[in-house]
Motif scaffolding. Structure first.
Motif, mmCIF file in Angstrom:
data_model
loop_
_atom_site.group_PDB
_atom_site.id
_atom_site.type_symbol
_atom_site.label_atom_id
_atom_site.label_comp_id
_atom_site.label_asym_id
_atom_site.label_seq_id
_atom_site.Cartn_x
_atom_site.Cartn_y
_atom_site.Cartn_z
ATOM 1 N N GLY A 1 36.293 -17.238 -74.571
ATOM 2 C CA GLY A 1 37.734 -17.046 -74.387
ATOM 3 C C GLY A 1 38.514 -18.308 -74.698
ATOM 4 O O GLY A 1 39.552 -18.271 -75.378
ATOM 5 N N LYS A 2 37.968 -19.448 -74.210
ATOM 6 C CA LYS A 2 38.632 -20.709 -74.506
ATOM 7 C C LYS A 2 38.617 -21.025 -75.990
ATOM 8 O O LYS A 2 39.596 -21.546 -76.546
ATOM 9 C CB LYS A 2 37.962 -21.837 -73.725
ATOM 10 C CG LYS A 2 38.249 -21.776 -72.227
ATOM 11 C CD LYS A 2 37.565 -22.898 -71.492
ATOM 12 C CE LYS A 2 37.839 -22.800 -69.987
ATOM 13 N NZ LYS A 2 37.164 -23.868 -69.235
ATOM 14 N N GLN B 1 38.625 -18.806 -78.414
ATOM 15 C CA GLN B 1 39.633 -17.959 -79.053
ATOM 16 C C GLN B 1 41.039 -18.499 -78.824
ATOM 17 O O GLN B 1 41.875 -18.539 -79.738
ATOM 18 C CB GLN B 1 39.520 -16.540 -78.499
ATOM 19 C CG GLN B 1 38.244 -15.803 -78.937
ATOM 20 C CD GLN B 1 38.119 -14.461 -78.297
ATOM 21 O OE1 GLN B 1 38.994 -14.062 -77.511
ATOM 22 N NE2 GLN B 1 37.048 -13.755 -78.622
ATOM 23 N N GLU B 2 41.315 -18.950 -77.569
ATOM 24 C CA GLU B 2 42.630 -19.526 -77.288
ATOM 25 C C GLU B 2 42.876 -20.766 -78.141
ATOM 26 O O GLU B 2 43.968 -20.958 -78.698
ATOM 27 C CB GLU B 2 42.733 -19.879 -75.810
ATOM 28 C CG GLU B 2 42.770 -18.653 -74.890
ATOM 29 C CD GLU B 2 42.769 -19.054 -73.427
ATOM 30 O OE1 GLU B 2 42.692 -20.276 -73.174
ATOM 31 O OE2 GLU B 2 42.835 -18.152 -72.563
ATOM 32 N N LYS B 3 41.815 -21.602 -78.236
ATOM 33 C CA LYS B 3 41.962 -22.804 -79.046
ATOM 34 C C LYS B 3 42.206 -22.468 -80.505
ATOM 35 O O LYS B 3 43.027 -23.101 -81.194
ATOM 36 C CB LYS B 3 40.709 -23.674 -78.914
ATOM 37 C CG LYS B 3 40.601 -24.370 -77.573
ATOM 38 C CD LYS B 3 39.302 -25.116 -77.469
ATOM 39 C CE LYS B 3 39.132 -25.730 -76.084
ATOM 40 N NZ LYS B 3 37.826 -26.410 -75.942
ATOM 41 N N GLU C 1 45.779 -21.339 -80.850
ATOM 42 C CA GLU C 1 46.703 -22.465 -80.788
ATOM 43 C C GLU C 1 46.655 -23.306 -82.050
ATOM 44 O O GLU C 1 47.692 -23.745 -82.579
ATOM 45 C CB GLU C 1 46.376 -23.319 -79.572
ATOM 46 C CG GLU C 1 46.713 -22.646 -78.246
ATOM 47 C CD GLU C 1 46.283 -23.488 -77.058
ATOM 48 O OE1 GLU C 1 45.710 -24.565 -77.311
ATOM 49 O OE2 GLU C 1 46.526 -23.074 -75.916
#
Length: 674
Positions: A563-564, A566-568, A571
């Motif tokens: 998840g992190k 994908q968020e990164k 961004e």
């Protein structure tokens, strides 16, 4: 190949030595086969030939393997031949098997190992290097300073414990030797201990052969364990090297991709700059036209001033946007730093938890090993008791057979005596009857001759009849007394046999009681072992539950990481879009973001390595758990088999005792009495 043959012949000619035919033929065969191996094994080489070969080996760059086994080399020939190999850079394998090398050979071999930098394998089987301790110490000094040799064969070299201690000192300093063969020497206990101490510091030896050296089994097992640890360490080092090589290649490919991306970005920036230059040139042309138009039309000045005000407002808005973008970038940096700190804290917590769990697992495994040792000791004690009981049963059977044979012998003797007495009495009666018949016939013949003689004879016969009747009475009385005496002896024998049988039966009953008590003790031991096995199974189930919890925790962490990631990625893509709009103003910030990306990728790789390590640890624990369960299952099978054997032996003993009691004379007598 032809150059070496020509050089050998030339050196023989210069030295005035007749070249040996077998050496020339072997050189010709190796030339025809285009081989880099020189095989002179089994051919006796003279001292002059060894000197010439040593001079030829100094300049040789063709042969990588030389075999000089069973060549009956002299000490001088060995010295000159090996001196030629001191600075040779081609030979990697040297075979000197069966040449009876002694003090001089050991010294020269030590110098060879100290000077040569290319030799990888050295075979010295069936020599006598260990007879002279000083020479062998020089050989060990050369081995200690060598940094290229990987295989050494010292079988049948009469190496004692002093030589083994010197060899152990050499192994402490050597870091390249991987295979060492010391079979069929006389190393003994002290030499084995010194080699074991040396191997605890040497980490390169992965194969050590020590058969036929009068070394205790525990030291041999310890040596095997140390070499096994070295092999495992070598395997892990190779795997780590391969992994680092693969990672370096992946990093290089990533660097190449980043470089290509950077070049493409620079090309786009150059194109945009060219477009901006063209646009500026076009704007300058338009400004010239506008100036001309201003000179021509003064009325358009107001409109131009208004347009200028509009452009200034747009510039102010763009500056505000750039400031807001800078604030967003600073916020992103702060968030990335916070995420790094959180990840480092989580990683430290995980490492501490894993270390604690590993310590617990190691302690539980040690406890399991101790319980297994105790179970083995108990099984050995039970086996010893079973053997002792079997020995007692065998002795009882022998005593029973001996007693039955003695009783049978006594009965046969008594029966033989009775039969002999009966035969005697029958013979005496038959003799008396025959005499009586003869006398009656004689009287009937002479009855007619004279009555007087008959009367006298009748009187005599009556007296004889009285005497015979008295003798018959005496013989009958004697037979009756002898029969009564025999019956008394039989009664005494029977009473004695009954007493002996009662004593044996009582002793057998006591032994049966002891066997039953031992069986009860064995059953108690088995119940205790079952309890320990159930406890071990409960511990194994608890460990499996903990392992499942660890697996679920790792899966949750992997999901959080994905998840992190994908968020990164989202961004980073958003930042890239914004950066493409304002490339000229944010180049420095773009480089900072690239550094952050590299750090994030490094952190991701570290997390992947940690997850792989956790998986490997979990797999190792599962394999250890399966091995422990298999050992427990084998112990249960052995205990069940021992129970069945003991029950079967007890049934055999009971049936044997019953059959003996039923078939013995005591049993027959009791059945007849009933």
């Amino acid at each position: 190949m032809e150059d070496f043959r020509w050089m050998y012949l030339q050196l023989c000619k210069e030295g005035g030595v007749e070249p040996q035919e077998n050496v020339v033929t072997q050189l010709q065969e190796s030339k025809n086969a285009h081989s880099s191996r020189l095989d002179l094994g089994g051919h006796s080489l003279s001292t002059d030939t060894c000197i010439i070969l040593g001079r030829a080996f100094q300049k040789d760059t063709v042969f990588t393997e030389i075999s000089l086994s069973d060549c009956m080399l002299t000490e001088e020939g060995t010295k000159m031949l090996l001196a030629g190999l001191f600075h040779n850079t081609a030979v990697k394998c040297l075979d000197l098997k069966g040449n009876n090398l002694r003090s001089t050979g050991a010294e020269v071999l030590g110098k060879l190992l100290g000077c040569n930098k290319t030799l990888r394998r050295l075979v010295l089987e069936w020599n006598a290097l260990g007879v002279w301790e000083e020479s062998f110490s020089l050989f060990c000094d050369g081995l200690a300073s060598n940094q290229t040799l990987t295989q050494l064969d010292l079988r049948n070299n009469q190496i004692n414990h002093h030589g083994a201690s010197e060899l152990a000192l050499a192994l402490r300093h050597n870091s390249t030797l991987e295979e060492l063969d010391l079979r069929w020497n006389n190393i003994g206990l002290l030499g084995g201990r010194s080699l074991l101490e040396a191997l605890q510091k040497n980490k390169s030896i992965v194969q050590l052969e020590m058969a036929g050296n009068n070394i205790p089994s525990d030291i041999l097992k310890a040596l095997e364990q140390t070499t096994g640890n070295n092999t495992e360490r070598e395997f892990t080092l190779r795997e780590s090297r391969n992994k680092t090589h693969v990672l370096s290649r992946e990093i290089q490919t990533l660097k190449d991709e980043k470089g290509r991306q950077f070049l493409s970005l620079m090309e786009t920036i150059d194109r945009q700059r060219e477009e901006m230059g063209r646009s500026t040139w076009s704007t300058s042309a338009q400004i010239g036209q506008l100036q001309e138009a201003l000179n021509e039309r003064k009325s358009a000045i107001n409109s131009l001033t208004a347009k200028l005000q509009m452009t200034e407002a747009a510039l102010a808005l763009s500056e505000q946007k750039s400031q807001s973008m800078g604030e967003l970038l600073s916020q992103m940096k702060a968030e990335n730093e916070e995420q790094k700190e959180e990840q480092s804290r989580l990683r430290k917590k995980k490492e501490e938890e894993n270390s604690l769990r590993e310590g617990k697992l190691h302690r539980e495994i040690q406890n399991l090993m101790e319980t297994n040792g105790q179970l083995r000791n108990k099984v050995d004690e039970l086996e010893c008791r079973c053997k002792a009981q079997q020995q007692q049963i065998f002795e009882l059977k022998q005593e029973l057979t001996n007693s039955t044979t003695e009783l049978k012998m006594r009965l046969t003797k008594a029966e033989d005596r009775l039969e002999s007495e009966k035969r005697r009495s029958k013979q005496a009666l038959e003799d008396m009857e025959s005499l009586r018949h003869k006398e009656v016939e004689h009287i009937s013949r002479h009855l007619e001759e004279s009555e007087k003689v008959l009367q006298e004879r009748i009187f005599k016969l009556e007296t004889q009849r009285i005497q015979l009747e008295e003798e018959l009475c005496r013989t009958k009385a004697a037979c009756v007394t002898e029969r009564a005496h025999a019956e008394e002896e039989l009664g005494k024998v029977r009473v004695q046999m009954r007493l002996e049988e009662q004593e044996r039966v009582s002793s057998l009953e006591e032994k049966l009681r002891s066997l039953r008590s031992s069986m009860q003790e064995m059953q108690l031991h088995c119940s205790q072992q079952k309890q320990t096995i159930s406890e071990l199974q409960a511990k194994n189930s608890h460990q499996s539950i903990e392992m499942d919890g660890l697996r679920r925790r790792i899966e949750e962490l992997q999901q959080d990481l994905s998840g992190k990631d994908q968020e990164k990625v989202a961004e980073v893509s958003r930042v890239r879009v914004e950066l493409q709009e304002q490339i000229g103003q944010l180049e420095a910030e773009r480089t900072a973001q690239e550094g952050l990306k590299a750090k994030i990728s490094a952190l991701e790789r570290e997390l992947k390595v940690l997850t792989n390590n956790h998986r490997e640890v979990l797999l190792d624990k599962e394999s250890e758990k399966s091995s422990v369960l298999e050992k427990l299952r084998l112990k249960e099978v052995e205990i069940q088999r021992m129970k069945e054997d003991e029950a079967q032996r007890a049934s055999y003993l009971q049936s044997a005792i019953l059959t003996y009691v039923q078939g013995s004379p005591l049993g027959q007598y009791s059945s007849s009495k009933k």
